[in-house]
Enzyme design. Structure first.
Site, PDB file in Angstrom:
ATOM      1  N   GLY A 104      24.452  44.217 106.670  1.00  0.00           N
ATOM      2  CA  GLY A 104      25.111  43.393 105.577  1.00  0.00           C
ATOM      3  C   GLY A 104      23.937  42.862 105.116  1.00  0.00           C
ATOM      4  O   GLY A 104      24.089  41.587 104.493  1.00  0.00           O
ATOM      5  N   PRO A 129      14.933  32.870  97.011  1.00  0.00           N
ATOM      6  CA  PRO A 129      15.938  33.216  97.772  1.00  0.00           C
ATOM      7  C   PRO A 129      15.341  33.520  99.193  1.00  0.00           C
ATOM      8  O   PRO A 129      16.346  33.500 100.301  1.00  0.00           O
ATOM      9  CB  PRO A 129      16.542  34.520  97.056  1.00  0.00           C
ATOM     10  CG  PRO A 129      15.517  34.911  96.264  1.00  0.00           C
ATOM     11  CD  PRO A 129      14.768  33.688  95.554  1.00  0.00           C
ATOM     12  N   ASN A 140      20.143  39.853 110.000  1.00  0.00           N
ATOM     13  CA  ASN A 140      20.615  40.282 111.515  1.00  0.00           C
ATOM     14  C   ASN A 140      21.307  39.148 112.354  1.00  0.00           C
ATOM     15  O   ASN A 140      21.827  39.399 113.382  1.00  0.00           O
ATOM     16  CB  ASN A 140      19.293  40.760 112.284  1.00  0.00           C
ATOM     17  CG  ASN A 140      18.703  42.369 111.493  1.00  0.00           C
ATOM     18  OD1 ASN A 140      19.479  42.469 110.551  1.00  0.00           O
ATOM     19  ND2 ASN A 140      17.760  42.684 111.926  1.00  0.00           N
ATOM     20  N   THR A 186      68.954  50.675 128.000  1.00  0.00           N
ATOM     21  CA  THR A 186      67.480  51.422 128.403  1.00  0.00           C
ATOM     22  C   THR A 186      67.655  52.809 128.140  1.00  0.00           C
ATOM     23  O   THR A 186      68.634  53.377 128.365  1.00  0.00           O
ATOM     24  CB  THR A 186      67.479  51.143 129.943  1.00  0.00           C
ATOM     25  OG1 THR A 186      68.713  51.709 130.839  1.00  0.00           O
ATOM     26  CG2 THR A 186      67.574  49.743 130.425  1.00  0.00           C
ATOM     27  N   HIS A 187      66.474  53.398 127.763  1.00  0.00           N
ATOM     28  CA  HIS A 187      66.402  54.848 127.381  1.00  0.00           C
ATOM     29  C   HIS A 187      67.537  55.068 126.301  1.00  0.00           C
ATOM     30  O   HIS A 187      67.768  56.166 125.986  1.00  0.00           O
ATOM     31  CB  HIS A 187      66.810  55.875 128.434  1.00  0.00           C
ATOM     32  CG  HIS A 187      66.081  55.797 129.736  1.00  0.00           C
ATOM     33  ND1 HIS A 187      64.937  56.345 130.169  1.00  0.00           N
ATOM     34  CD2 HIS A 187      66.243  55.017 130.853  1.00  0.00           C
ATOM     35  CE1 HIS A 187      64.350  56.082 131.113  1.00  0.00           C
ATOM     36  NE2 HIS A 187      65.415  55.146 131.585  1.00  0.00           N
ATOM     37  N   SER A 317      68.251  51.046  97.551  1.00  0.00           N
ATOM     38  CA  SER A 317      68.229  52.547  96.973  1.00  0.00           C
ATOM     39  C   SER A 317      68.337  52.622  95.271  1.00  0.00           C
ATOM     40  O   SER A 317      68.950  51.731  94.869  1.00  0.00           O
ATOM     41  CB  SER A 317      69.346  53.174  97.535  1.00  0.00           C
ATOM     42  OG  SER A 317      69.186  54.631  97.286  1.00  0.00           O
ATOM     43  N   LYS A 323      73.528  49.773  98.532  1.00  0.00           N
ATOM     44  CA  LYS A 323      72.767  49.940  99.734  1.00  0.00           C
ATOM     45  C   LYS A 323      71.583  48.775 100.054  1.00  0.00           C
ATOM     46  O   LYS A 323      70.992  48.480  98.997  1.00  0.00           O
ATOM     47  CB  LYS A 323      72.073  51.256 100.078  1.00  0.00           C
ATOM     48  CG  LYS A 323      71.475  51.732 101.037  1.00  0.00           C
ATOM     49  CD  LYS A 323      71.172  53.144 101.228  1.00  0.00           C
ATOM     50  CE  LYS A 323      70.797  53.650 102.611  1.00  0.00           C
ATOM     51  NZ  LYS A 323      69.476  53.093 103.266  1.00  0.00           N
ATOM     52  N   VAL A 324      71.758  48.234 101.276  1.00  0.00           N
ATOM     53  CA  VAL A 324      70.452  47.288 101.563  1.00  0.00           C
ATOM     54  C   VAL A 324      69.889  47.638 102.666  1.00  0.00           C
ATOM     55  O   VAL A 324      70.401  48.098 103.733  1.00  0.00           O
ATOM     56  CB  VAL A 324      71.215  46.006 101.595  1.00  0.00           C
ATOM     57  CG1 VAL A 324      70.016  44.911 101.855  1.00  0.00           C
ATOM     58  CG2 VAL A 324      72.115  45.485 100.267  1.00  0.00           C
ATOM     59  N   ASN A 325      68.694  47.395 102.846  1.00  0.00           N
ATOM     60  CA  ASN A 325      67.647  47.930 103.754  1.00  0.00           C
ATOM     61  C   ASN A 325      66.965  46.784 104.380  1.00  0.00           C
ATOM     62  O   ASN A 325      66.945  45.856 103.983  1.00  0.00           O
ATOM     63  CB  ASN A 325      66.750  48.962 103.189  1.00  0.00           C
ATOM     64  CG  ASN A 325      67.315  50.401 102.846  1.00  0.00           C
ATOM     65  OD1 ASN A 325      68.368  50.689 103.116  1.00  0.00           O
ATOM     66  ND2 ASN A 325      66.547  50.894 101.563  1.00  0.00           N
TER      67      ASN A 325
END
Length: 465
Positions: A104, A129, A140, A186-187, A317, A323-325
């Site tokens: 850096g 500077p 560093n 579950t699963h 869409s 359509k609403v997503n």
């Protein structure tokens, strides 16, 4: 062709010779070399990191003045210049690409040169500077210090408030949906009942634990390498410089900061950045679970689960009218992907330390600071534009709960596991309810089933009385 530079440039010098610099630029030769050497991403260093470096220079000027390293008039000029930059007046004078020298140094010198130019214009004496702005410092120790304080500031200002806001929103939903009973899964298969409120309480706890994980890293993140200079020994930094500068930084930034216990660890390794990034990754994983479940529960409106309704935010869409997503959960998924990728880059970078320096500092800073910002802003948006507006379809939720074959679980103490399993299989095969099958087989009375198959009571655990 003339060898004379264009009139829109001026000539600056460094140890390698002459460099043509844009005439209006506040930076000088070393910054210009970096601009020309690293036209890689087109993305400059995060301004939060730049400002962290500037804050270090401001505090260092005061410490160096007290210690007699630089004259008072120089210190005043550097502080005045730093205040201008911290106020956002010169943001376009930090053009160095993220992908640059691994320490850096280019960014450190960019800040040194800009502050030097501003201070020289406004002060009575020239400000150098390196000799003045960078006095008692090295790239560093400055850059890893700046990464830490930039991350700390962003965590306190953006990440923790955003997560706490989301956690509060989820707790309100927990109360709102406390009696909305639904089928557990579950699963991805039917399970015993749960309330929608219990689900949201689980999400809230995950977010709260995420806050705890982030907070657990802050003490180590606040240990600063500043004062170690080039390799951790502190060469060219007077006694008391680190202590004084860090105290000034802590006061100015309202952060809990301290000098590193071991400068060789703090400069040669960057494990704490990997730790903080890893905590951010865990937070992202929790948000991904939340966003996934919201999308599943809101799926439909006719052929999905349709247990909840998310706020309508925009048409979904370009070809399917109406359509609403679930756009905000989808945006969160993308944030999660970015954060997980960022964490991989930070982890790789942190593993690349060799001897007394890690030369992946800029890319670690870029990815860690982005993760903190993304998680903070997306958490707040998810709360305000999604979770707070969620509505439950209580009728659908209860119907699913009451039609789940897993309700036989509550009958095991009454009829036994084998009979309960047989009743469940028959209910599925015949498209009947568990209640109907159990009554048909004479395994329990209607009164017993009224008590045993109370789906809301099931969510509270316990055995039949």
């Amino acid at each position: 062709m003339s060898d004379q530079p264009s009139t829109d440039h001026r000539i600056e010098h460094d140890a390698l010779g002459e460099v043509a610099v844009p005439v209006d630029a506040l930076w000088r030769a070393q910054t210009q070399r970096a601009v020309e050497n690293f036209p890689i991403s087109g993305r400059s260093v995060d301004l939060n990191l730049v400002r962290a470096v500037v804050a270090i220079k401001r505090a260092a000027a005061s410490a160096n003045e007290r210690l007699g390293v630089i004259p008072p008039e120089v210190a005043v000029s550097v502080r005045t210049a730093a205040d201008e930059v911290l106020g956002g007046l010169h943001d376009d004078h930090f053009p160095v690409d993220v992908f640059q020298t691994g320490s850096g140094t280019s960014t450190n010198m960019n800040v040194n040169e800009v502050l030097s130019s501003l201070a020289s214009r406004r002060g009575e004496v020239p400000v150098h500077p390196n000799d003045h702005v960078n006095a008692s410092q090295s790239s560093n120790d400055v850059i890893p210090t700046a990464i830490r304080i930039a991350a700390l500031g962003a965590i306190h200002a953006e990440l923790l408030p955003g997560l706490e806001h989301l956690g509060s929103s989820l707790r309100r939903a927990e109360q709102r949906f406390a009696t909305v009973v639904k089928s557990g899964r579950t699963h991805l298969m039917d399970a015993v009942p749960i309330t929608l409120g219990q689900q949201f309480g689980g999400y809230a706890r995950a977010v709260e634990l995420g806050c705890e994980r982030i907070r657990a890293t802050l003490g180590r993140l606040g240990e600063l390498p500043l004062g170690g200079t080039a390799v951790g020994t502190g060469l060219n930094a007077p006694d008391g410089f680190a202590t004084a500068t860090i105290a000034l930084l802590g006061d100015a930034l309202d952060l809990d900061l301290r000098e590193a216990v071991d400068h060789f660890e703090a400069q040669g390794g960057q494990d704490v950045l990997a730790e903080v990034s890893g905590a951010c990754r865990v937070v992202a994983i929790s948000l991904n679970k939340l966003a996934t479940d919201l999308r599943w529960m809101a799926s439909g409106p006719s052929t999905g689960l349709r247990e909840i309704r998310l706020p309508d935010l925009q048409p979904g869409s370009s070809i399917m009218p109406g359509k609403v997503n679930p756009v905000l959960p989808e945006a969160v998924h993308q944030v999660v992907a970015q954060v997980v990728g960022n964490d991989a880059a930070v982890a790789f970078g942190a593993s690349a330390g060799t001897f007394e320096l890690n030369v992946m500092l800029p890319v670690m800073a870029r990815n860690l600071l982005e993760s903190i910002a993304l998680l903070g802003s997306s958490s707040r948006l998810l709360a305000d534009r999604c979770v707070d507006g969620i509505e439950a379809d209580e009728e659908v939720c209860r119907r699913y709960a009451e039609s789940s074959p897993s309700l036989v679980t509550a009958l095991v103490p009454l009829v036994g596991y084998e009979a309960a399993a047989a009743a469940a299989h028959r209910a599925v095969a015949e498209h009947r309810t568990v209640r109907e099958v159990v009554l048909d087989e004479g395994l329990a009375t209607s009164a017993q089933l009224d008590e045993a198959l109370d789906v809301l009571a099931m969510t509270r655990g316990g055995l039949l009385s």
